[in-house]
Design a protein around this motif. Sequence first.
Motif, mmCIF file in Angstrom:
data_model
loop_
_atom_site.group_PDB
_atom_site.id
_atom_site.type_symbol
_atom_site.label_atom_id
_atom_site.label_comp_id
_atom_site.label_asym_id
_atom_site.label_seq_id
_atom_site.Cartn_x
_atom_site.Cartn_y
_atom_site.Cartn_z
ATOM 1 N N ILE A 4 0.769 -1.148 -0.001
ATOM 2 C CA ILE A 4 -0.077 -0.020 0.202
ATOM 3 C C ILE A 4 0.921 1.401 -0.178
ATOM 4 C CG2 ILE A 4 -1.683 1.160 1.389
ATOM 5 C CD1 ILE A 4 -2.861 -1.312 0.052
ATOM 6 N N THR A 5 0.525 2.325 -0.902
ATOM 7 C CA THR A 5 1.411 3.309 -1.024
ATOM 8 C C THR A 5 0.543 4.569 -0.774
ATOM 9 O OG1 THR A 5 1.081 3.546 -3.364
ATOM 10 C CG2 THR A 5 2.975 2.318 -2.549
ATOM 11 N N LEU A 6 -0.842 4.246 -0.714
ATOM 12 C CA LEU A 6 -1.797 5.629 -0.334
ATOM 13 C C LEU A 6 -1.267 6.378 0.979
ATOM 14 C CD1 LEU A 6 -5.309 3.927 -1.026
ATOM 15 C CD2 LEU A 6 -4.131 5.574 -2.604
ATOM 16 N N GLU A 7 -1.355 7.609 0.559
ATOM 17 C CA GLU A 7 -1.218 8.588 1.915
ATOM 18 C C GLU A 7 -2.483 9.226 2.602
ATOM 19 O OE1 GLU A 7 1.456 9.164 3.277
ATOM 20 O OE2 GLU A 7 2.601 8.211 1.603
ATOM 21 N N VAL A 446 0.935 17.256 14.224
ATOM 22 C CA VAL A 446 0.492 16.936 12.804
ATOM 23 C C VAL A 446 1.174 17.687 11.768
ATOM 24 C CG1 VAL A 446 -1.619 16.952 11.405
ATOM 25 C CG2 VAL A 446 -1.802 16.392 13.888
ATOM 26 N N ASP A 447 1.370 18.913 11.839
ATOM 27 C CA ASP A 447 2.092 19.751 10.675
ATOM 28 C C ASP A 447 3.462 19.087 10.423
ATOM 29 O OD1 ASP A 447 3.313 20.831 12.954
ATOM 30 O OD2 ASP A 447 3.176 23.000 11.779
ATOM 31 N N ARG A 448 4.090 18.807 11.341
ATOM 32 C CA ARG A 448 5.483 18.173 11.040
ATOM 33 C C ARG A 448 5.430 16.896 10.415
ATOM 34 N NH1 ARG A 448 9.552 19.846 15.049
ATOM 35 N NH2 ARG A 448 9.512 22.289 14.935
ATOM 36 N N GLN A 449 4.514 16.278 10.871
ATOM 37 C CA GLN A 449 4.556 14.756 10.369
ATOM 38 C C GLN A 449 3.686 14.769 9.039
ATOM 39 O OE1 GLN A 449 3.992 11.511 12.852
ATOM 40 N NE2 GLN A 449 4.149 12.611 14.832
ATOM 41 N N GLU A 450 2.876 15.655 8.872
ATOM 42 C CA GLU A 450 1.983 15.531 7.516
ATOM 43 C C GLU A 450 3.011 15.826 6.197
ATOM 44 O OE1 GLU A 450 -1.272 15.093 5.503
ATOM 45 O OE2 GLU A 450 -1.653 15.942 7.698
ATOM 46 N N ALA A 451 4.084 16.462 6.365
ATOM 47 C CA ALA A 451 5.148 16.687 5.280
ATOM 48 C C ALA A 451 5.988 15.865 5.137
ATOM 49 C CB ALA A 451 5.752 17.824 5.508
ATOM 50 N N ASP A 452 6.180 14.603 5.994
ATOM 51 C CA ASP A 452 7.026 13.642 6.200
ATOM 52 C C ASP A 452 6.610 12.273 5.798
ATOM 53 O OD1 ASP A 452 9.152 11.797 6.575
ATOM 54 O OD2 ASP A 452 9.282 12.282 8.870
ATOM 55 N N HIS A 453 6.944 11.944 4.391
ATOM 56 C CA HIS A 453 6.279 10.486 4.011
ATOM 57 C C HIS A 453 6.618 9.389 4.867
ATOM 58 C CE1 HIS A 453 5.415 7.424 0.919
ATOM 59 N NE2 HIS A 453 6.487 6.793 1.358
ATOM 60 N N GLY A 454 7.668 9.487 5.753
ATOM 61 C CA GLY A 454 8.057 8.418 6.559
ATOM 62 C C GLY A 454 7.709 8.581 8.064
ATOM 63 N N ARG A 461 -1.740 5.840 8.326
ATOM 64 C CA ARG A 461 -2.427 5.905 7.131
ATOM 65 C C ARG A 461 -2.258 4.550 6.357
ATOM 66 N NH1 ARG A 461 -1.435 12.287 6.279
ATOM 67 N NH2 ARG A 461 -3.133 12.990 7.370
ATOM 68 N N ARG A 462 -1.036 4.245 5.917
ATOM 69 C CA ARG A 462 -0.967 3.187 4.869
ATOM 70 C C ARG A 462 -1.367 1.815 5.767
ATOM 71 N NH1 ARG A 462 3.816 6.493 4.105
ATOM 72 N NH2 ARG A 462 5.165 5.329 5.716
ATOM 73 N N LEU A 463 -1.122 1.751 6.855
ATOM 74 C CA LEU A 463 -1.409 0.487 7.620
ATOM 75 C C LEU A 463 -3.222 0.261 7.709
ATOM 76 C CD1 LEU A 463 0.679 -0.089 10.781
ATOM 77 C CD2 LEU A 463 0.770 -1.074 8.440
ATOM 78 N N VAL A 464 -3.818 1.652 7.765
ATOM 79 C CA VAL A 464 -5.294 1.480 7.936
ATOM 80 C C VAL A 464 -5.885 1.264 6.572
ATOM 81 C CG1 VAL A 464 -7.282 2.996 8.241
ATOM 82 C CG2 VAL A 464 -5.558 2.811 10.012
ATOM 83 N N ALA A 465 -5.216 2.070 5.394
ATOM 84 C CA ALA A 465 -5.576 1.694 4.245
ATOM 85 C C ALA A 465 -5.503 0.046 3.761
ATOM 86 C CB ALA A 465 -4.822 2.475 3.251
ATOM 87 N N LEU A 466 -4.195 -0.538 4.404
ATOM 88 C CA LEU A 466 -4.069 -1.919 3.881
ATOM 89 C C LEU A 466 -5.264 -2.715 4.810
ATOM 90 C CD1 LEU A 466 -2.463 -4.325 3.130
ATOM 91 C CD2 LEU A 466 -1.245 -4.163 5.386
ATOM 92 N N ARG A 467 -5.548 -2.405 5.868
ATOM 93 C CA ARG A 467 -6.517 -3.125 6.625
ATOM 94 C C ARG A 467 -8.001 -3.124 6.203
ATOM 95 N NH1 ARG A 467 -7.592 -5.485 11.943
ATOM 96 N NH2 ARG A 467 -9.852 -5.229 12.403
#
Length: 537
Positions: A4-7, A446-454, A461-467
């Motif tokens: 899964i690569t969705l953000e 949130v704003d710090r993490q929003e811009a960081d892909h990792g 978000r990727r894990l919830v999308a996978l589930r």
Amino acid sequence: MSRITLERAAPAVQADVAAWWRGAVIYQVYPRSFADTNGDGIGDLPGVTAHLDHIASLGVDAIWLSPFFTSPMKDFGYDIADYRGVDPIFGTLADFDALLARAHGLGLKVLIDQVWSHTSDQHDWFRESRSSRDNPKADWYVWADAKADGSPPNNWQSVFHGPSWTWDARRGQYYLHNFLSSQPDLNLHYSAAQDAILDAARFWLDRGVDGFRLDALNFAMHDPALRDNPAVADPRARRLRPFDFQHHIYNQSHGAITGFLERVRALADSYPGARFMVAEVGGEQADREMKLFTQGPARLNSAYGFNFLYADRLTPRLIEETMALWPGEDGEGWPSWAFSNHDAPRVVSRWLSGRDREAFARLAMLLLVALRGNVFLYQGEELGLPQAEVPFERLQDPEAIANWPATLGRDGARTPMPWAAAAENGGFSPAEPWLPVDPTHLALAVDRQEADHGSMLNFTRRLVALRRECEPLRSGALRPVPVPEPLVAFERGDGDLLCVFNLGDEAAQWALPSGWRVIAEAGSFPGPLSGVIAERL
């Protein structure tokens, strides 16, 4: 299935609308600490509405709102003075309707707390009940005469501190309270009290809520004979409060609760669509009661377990024994799991034991989404927030104050959500917040993490999308797989997925068998604090 690569991902659209909740990911909002829009330092309903886009971006199915009802706030909303009112500190009924409409527009279901075991002593029902022994609501609460020497009717102890009985001179009797003395217990053995509670529930269902989280449900009915609870004889038992000295056989968990729950389920099922009813069940009989309250099609949909929330350590045995309680037998209910909430210290601090915080947060999130049952995420968990440090002079929670410094308390899990690292008070409020913002939380805003892909946020978000898109994770069976400790492993579905976690501090001498492909990973498996979800090739 592919990696899964969705953000950002929209909530799931279920083919079976009647079972939208089965395997759902539900995000808990503690409104008092989520976002403040009127500058009083306390979060409010418009603040929740303003940040629903953030919640929807996680891909979750629903939100659960902790109490926002009219209350003197001695237990911060879990002492309700009007089941149908919105407390002015949170806004108005129109604000709630606007929140509900916006959430539904984003595809989010909305669950609200219902506290039916007790009310505030400021509730009109209690004011009438205490006025005499023969008023129309005289039996809506649990009243009892003193013993011959004037002492309480029995030895029951409250959860927070001291006896469960308080003398009331108006009636010349004691009243029962399993929590604060300002939280008198309703007498749900009495049918008129049950009817009133269900009428209040109907008020919110008519407004369009999608379900209820039922607080402290196993406290809803007591033993009418008022028998003494037996003492805990084990000298090794942990005793931090008078409550811990007893086995809680008679002050709660009466068998008649299930009949009341069948009335609750019948009410929910009378509405179109699927309304989700989940019980909070804690205590030494919780495993039995969770299954009892959800057994068959006429009771609740799910029960909210404390197996992980109150565990001191995360171990393979804890995971294996907890999952074994719910093998998926005919007539069995459906479990719900959480690692953090407003009543328990945040998981990153509770289980960390000096290890790498970010690595552990990712491992815990991967494990949580891999479990069979519903997933409850607590606000800030998607950021990997640790327990906040709250100095004694800033404590607000009566339990934290009464038990300080023996426990981490609940205030450290209730501090404001950090939205913007450089903003005043983390973007929560322009005023001094009701609880302080922990400086360590600002770097995780949130704003710090929003811009960081990792970031942890985007990892969640990727894990919830996978589930969401992987049916074996959402609702498939779970079968344990033998592996050496500190590893723990299980398959999901019909052997479709293999989930393996290294809970230890050293790399494990174990490799993923051939024929499997990793689709989600925390850390560098099989290194320390790592895990994988793999699919068959």
